[in-house]
Each structure stands twice: as C-alpha cells, then as structure tokens.
Design a protein around this motif. Structure first.
Motif, mmCIF file in Angstrom:
data_model
loop_
_atom_site.group_PDB
_atom_site.id
_atom_site.type_symbol
_atom_site.label_atom_id
_atom_site.label_comp_id
_atom_site.label_asym_id
_atom_site.label_seq_id
_atom_site.Cartn_x
_atom_site.Cartn_y
_atom_site.Cartn_z
ATOM 1 N N MET A 113 0.831 -1.206 0.000
ATOM 2 C CA MET A 113 0.000 0.000 0.000
ATOM 3 C C MET A 113 0.868 1.260 0.000
ATOM 4 N N ALA A 114 1.925 1.245 0.808
ATOM 5 C CA ALA A 114 2.825 2.407 0.863
ATOM 6 C C ALA A 114 3.476 2.638 -0.499
ATOM 7 N N ARG A 115 3.843 1.551 -1.167
ATOM 8 C CA ARG A 115 4.464 1.653 -2.486
ATOM 9 C C ARG A 115 3.477 2.225 -3.505
ATOM 10 N N GLY A 135 -15.173 10.191 -19.358
ATOM 11 C CA GLY A 135 -15.214 11.642 -19.232
ATOM 12 C C GLY A 135 -14.908 12.166 -17.836
ATOM 13 N N ARG A 136 -14.520 11.294 -16.920
ATOM 14 C CA ARG A 136 -14.199 11.715 -15.556
ATOM 15 C C ARG A 136 -12.703 11.537 -15.295
ATOM 16 N N CYS A 137 -12.156 12.403 -14.449
ATOM 17 C CA CYS A 137 -10.760 12.220 -14.017
ATOM 18 C C CYS A 137 -10.693 10.960 -13.162
ATOM 19 N N HIS A 138 -9.712 10.108 -13.467
ATOM 20 C CA HIS A 138 -9.699 8.772 -12.858
ATOM 21 C C HIS A 138 -8.319 8.416 -12.339
ATOM 22 N N SER A 139 -8.307 7.704 -11.226
ATOM 23 C CA SER A 139 -7.067 7.172 -10.658
ATOM 24 C C SER A 139 -7.298 5.715 -10.285
ATOM 25 N N GLU A 140 -6.264 4.906 -10.454
ATOM 26 C CA GLU A 140 -6.359 3.482 -10.114
ATOM 27 C C GLU A 140 -6.014 3.215 -8.653
ATOM 28 N N LEU A 141 -5.663 4.247 -7.890
ATOM 29 C CA LEU A 141 -5.162 4.035 -6.531
ATOM 30 C C LEU A 141 -6.166 3.271 -5.674
ATOM 31 N N MET A 146 -7.651 -1.492 -2.598
ATOM 32 C CA MET A 146 -8.680 -2.443 -2.172
ATOM 33 C C MET A 146 -8.357 -3.851 -2.659
ATOM 34 N N GLN A 147 -7.652 -3.947 -3.786
ATOM 35 C CA GLN A 147 -7.235 -5.262 -4.275
ATOM 36 C C GLN A 147 -6.175 -5.862 -3.349
ATOM 37 N N PHE A 213 -13.321 4.124 -3.001
ATOM 38 C CA PHE A 213 -13.000 3.652 -1.651
ATOM 39 C C PHE A 213 -14.275 3.401 -0.848
ATOM 40 N N ARG A 214 -15.172 4.388 -0.864
ATOM 41 C CA ARG A 214 -16.388 4.296 -0.046
ATOM 42 C C ARG A 214 -17.240 3.106 -0.478
ATOM 43 N N THR A 215 -17.404 2.927 -1.801
ATOM 44 C CA THR A 215 -18.217 1.822 -2.310
ATOM 45 C C THR A 215 -17.627 0.481 -1.889
ATOM 46 N N SER A 216 -16.310 0.340 -2.031
ATOM 47 C CA SER A 216 -15.654 -0.924 -1.672
ATOM 48 C C SER A 216 -15.794 -1.223 -0.183
#
Length: 431
Positions: A113-115, A135-141, A146-147, A213-216
């Motif tokens: 997670m830190a990495r 059309g939305r700004c997206h991040s895979e973080l 959560m994975q 995050f909230r959904t997961s």
C-alpha cells in the motif's frame, strides 16, 4: 506428497480393502500410518525459521488441503469417517504459525500500500495528467489498494474462515491508517504543487477516488467502524481548492450589494451567477454525486455571502414601504440563487427558506408576527443567534429598543433541535 497419499489411500480402499477381512481395518491402518508420517515430517519442518511463503503453505496444508482435499475427498470421506486422525500439528504450534502468518501478511500489505501511494503521489508531483474514464478524471489508486486488502483477506480465508475473520479486523485498522497517510500526502500536494498544469485535474481525480474507496468499504466490509473520516477531509480540502479562486473572484461583487444600498442587487446577483455558470463545465470531470456536493457548497456560499452583506448594518430603513421594497428585492434574489443552484444539481433543500424568511422578517411590521417567524427560523437554522437576529433587525429603523429586545428574547426559548444540522449562520460572523 499429498497427491501420492490420496492416490495410495484410494487404491487401498478400492483394491486392497476387498482382499482383507473387515476386522483388519486395512484403510484405517494405512491412513493412520500415513498420518503419523506426515505429522512427524511437518512437526520437524515447523521447527525451522520459516519464510513467509513456507509459513503460508504449511498452514494451508495443515488447516485446509489435508483435511478437506484428502481426508474429506469424495472417495475417502466415507472410508475415513470413523477414524480420528486429528490435526497434523499440535494446536499450540498452529497458533504460533497463524500469528506469524498474520504478522507477515499485514507487513506485506502495508508495504504494498505504501508503495502504491508513493507511486501515485510521485505522479501528482511530476505533473502527470490523470487518466480519463467515461469523461471523468480517474485514478487506479483506490482499486489497487482495495485489491491489496482483498488479496490479504482471501489468502487468510484460504487457510480457514476463522483466520479470515481475524485478519479482517487487522486489515481494517491498516486501511484506516493508510487513508490517513493518503490524506496527508494529498494535503501536501495541495500545498506544494499549485502551479502545475494538471493540478486541478489531479485534485478532481482524487475526489473521485473517494467514491471507489467508499463503495468498496461499504459493500465488501460492511463495517460499523468509521474509517472513512480521512476521505471526507480529503474531499473537503479538494472542494475548497477547486472553489477558492472562484469565490475570491465573487467576493468584490457581493460587496457591491452594500455599496449600492441594494438598489441594483438583482443585476449584481445576475453577474455573480453568470460568472459561476461559466465556471461549472470544468467540474463535469467529477462524478455526478460530487458535482451535486460541489453545487451544494456553491449554494451555501451564495446564501451565506448574501446574508453577510445583509447583516452589515449599513442599511437602516425607517418606513414600512422601504422595508417591503427591500424584502421584495431579497425575495427576488433568493429565487435567482435557488433556481440557479437547483438547476445545476444542488440538492440543498435545507437552504430554501434561509433568505425568504429573512425577507419576511424585514417585511413584517407587527412584533408578534416577527417573533413567530424568528421562532420558526431558529428551528430550521439552530445556529441562528441573537447576534445574527440583531443585525437583521437593525435594518428595521422603526422598531423601538424594547421591541427589539422582546423579539430577541424569543431565542431564549429552547426550540433548538438536538439532531445534527448543517451549518449556515455559524459560518457568518457578526459584529
């Protein structure tokens, strides 16, 4: 070795058992012999200082694969039902291995997670544009984090469900600590990287992250623990950043309301709304739910700033006609603000009476009627104080000091709700 044992015992059950009298219990004899051999081998292995992978594999074998895939396999379950083979390792040894596994897994999850956060925050600092998804700004973080968490829990559950429950509580604490680190890294980015070209797009990508995050957390973890506090802070700081420049631009226009003594308030407000409207397309790269939240913040700001100007005690109207004229202007401005905000997604229905009721207090001439409006208003807006009321009543130059005092006293009666409420007047300082 496990496959060999399973195949051998199946061969014993199918081919040797029919050749021996039942009292020989040939299947049990073989099973007990194999079991004793495995138990001795594993106990010897467990004495070594095991690496993470070996600890996991040893537990997986002892707690899951051996009892489930061999002893309770379809061909052997009936044959071995009455044989009490027990565990391959003593309970104390298993508990020690489980403690070691949990410690190893949690350390690994924290490092991964830190990495992931370091890699993401480096992208912000290096002005890397966020991805766009629908059309939305997206991040895979959020997905990555959560994975990592889910894989840690799945690994524990592959050993036993009980171990999965144990690690779940620990991983929730790890996730909570990560979210605090994430918020800290984001705040640092907000402060240090304001001049970067992709600054605002990355701010929106991180706000959008909050939904993932909230959904997961809500769907997978269904926890009563409030671990999402840092995300609420992150989102709030992100909104403040996105709106700061716009609100600064509108501040002088609001001041114009008092400078013109409200004569051209509708035109001034139309100019404010026009500037705001031109700024809204940028925010379309936020998820819909966040566009609504942002519009509620805009709604609060417009209402709050309007009340600030109304409360500056720069207008004193001595006749009922003058007061009624101002009340009509306030009501027209209230309708303009409400129409603009609701048309653009604000769901802040709790603000709808904020200005119309103040207009009514300005319009009314009977102190008793004013008292009723004030009492009702205080139930809708529990942070409406005597100081705020005094600033509004100061407009009504035909009220005597005793009438003002009597109207103010209505706020001494406790009509305040104990329910949580949204702040409006606590955002407004009065002299």
């Amino acid at each position: 070795m496990g496959r060999t044992m399973k195949e051998d015992l199946e061969a014993v059950a199918e081919r040797l058992k029919p050749l021996f009298p039942a009292e020989f219990a040939v299947v049990a004899a073989y099973a007990e012999g194999y079991h004793a051999h495995f138990a001795a081998q594993l106990e010897a292995l467990a004495q070594f200082e095991l690496c993470e992978r070996d600890t996991y594999m040893l537990l997986l074998w002892v707690q899951n694969l051996y009892p489930n895939d061999i002893i309770n396999s379809p061909k052997l379950a009936g044959e071995l039902q009455g044989i009490k083979l027990g565990s391959l390792l003593p309970p104390k040894q298993i508990r020690m291995l489980e403690a070691s596994f949990l410690s190893n897994e949690v350390t690994s999850v924290k490092e991964l997670m830190a990495r992931a956060l370091e890699l993401e925050s480096n992208h912000w600092a290096q002005d890397v544009a966020p991805q766009r998804l629908n059309g939305r700004c997206h991040s895979e973080l959020a997905i990555d984090i959560m994975q990592i968490i889910s894989q840690g829990q799945a690994k524990a559950e592959s050993i036993t469900l009980d171990l999965g429950m144990q690690i779940k509580q620990v991983l929730l604490a790890v996730l909570a600590a990560f979210l605090r680190s994430y918020q800290g890294a984001f705040d640092e980015f907000l402060e240090r990287c304001t001049q970067l070209g992709n600054y605002r797009a990355n701010v929106m990508a991180n706000i959008n992250n909050c939904l993932s995050f909230r959904t997961s957390v809500e769907q997978k973890w269904q926890t009563s623990q409030d671990i999402l506090g840092p995300l609420r802070e992150l989102k709030s700081h992100g909104f403040d950043t996105l709106l700061h420049g716009l609100f600064s631009k509108l501040k002088p226009l609001f001041k114009r309301l008092t400078q013109t003594r409200w004569a051209a308030s509708v035109q001034t407000l139309e100019e404010i709304v026009s500037i705001m409207e031109k700024s809204l397309p940028e925010f379309s790269e936020l998820h819909d739910c966040f566009q609504e939240e942002l519009m509620e913040l805009v709604h609060v700001y417009l209402v709050k700033e309007y009340i600030v100007q109304l409360s500056k005690r720069q207008v004193v109207l001595k006749t009922a006609e003058q007061q009624q004229q101002l009340a009509r202007q306030v009501l027209a401005n209230a309708n303009l603000i409400e129409h603009f905000c609701t048309q653009n997604g604000s769901r802040a229905t709790w603000l709808h009476q904020a200005l119309p009721t103040l207009a009514e207090i300005i319009r009314l001439q009977d102190p008793s009627a004013i008292k009723i409006e004030v009492a009702t208003y205080a139930t809708c807006y529990p942070d409406f104080s005597k100081g705020h009321l005094s600033s509004i009543l100061a407009i009504k130059g035909n009220l005597s000091s005793s009438e003002v005092k009597s109207i103010r006293s209505i706020l001494d009666i406790s009509t305040r709700t104990q329910e949580p409420f949204k702040s409006l007047f606590s955002l407004i300082k009065v002299g």
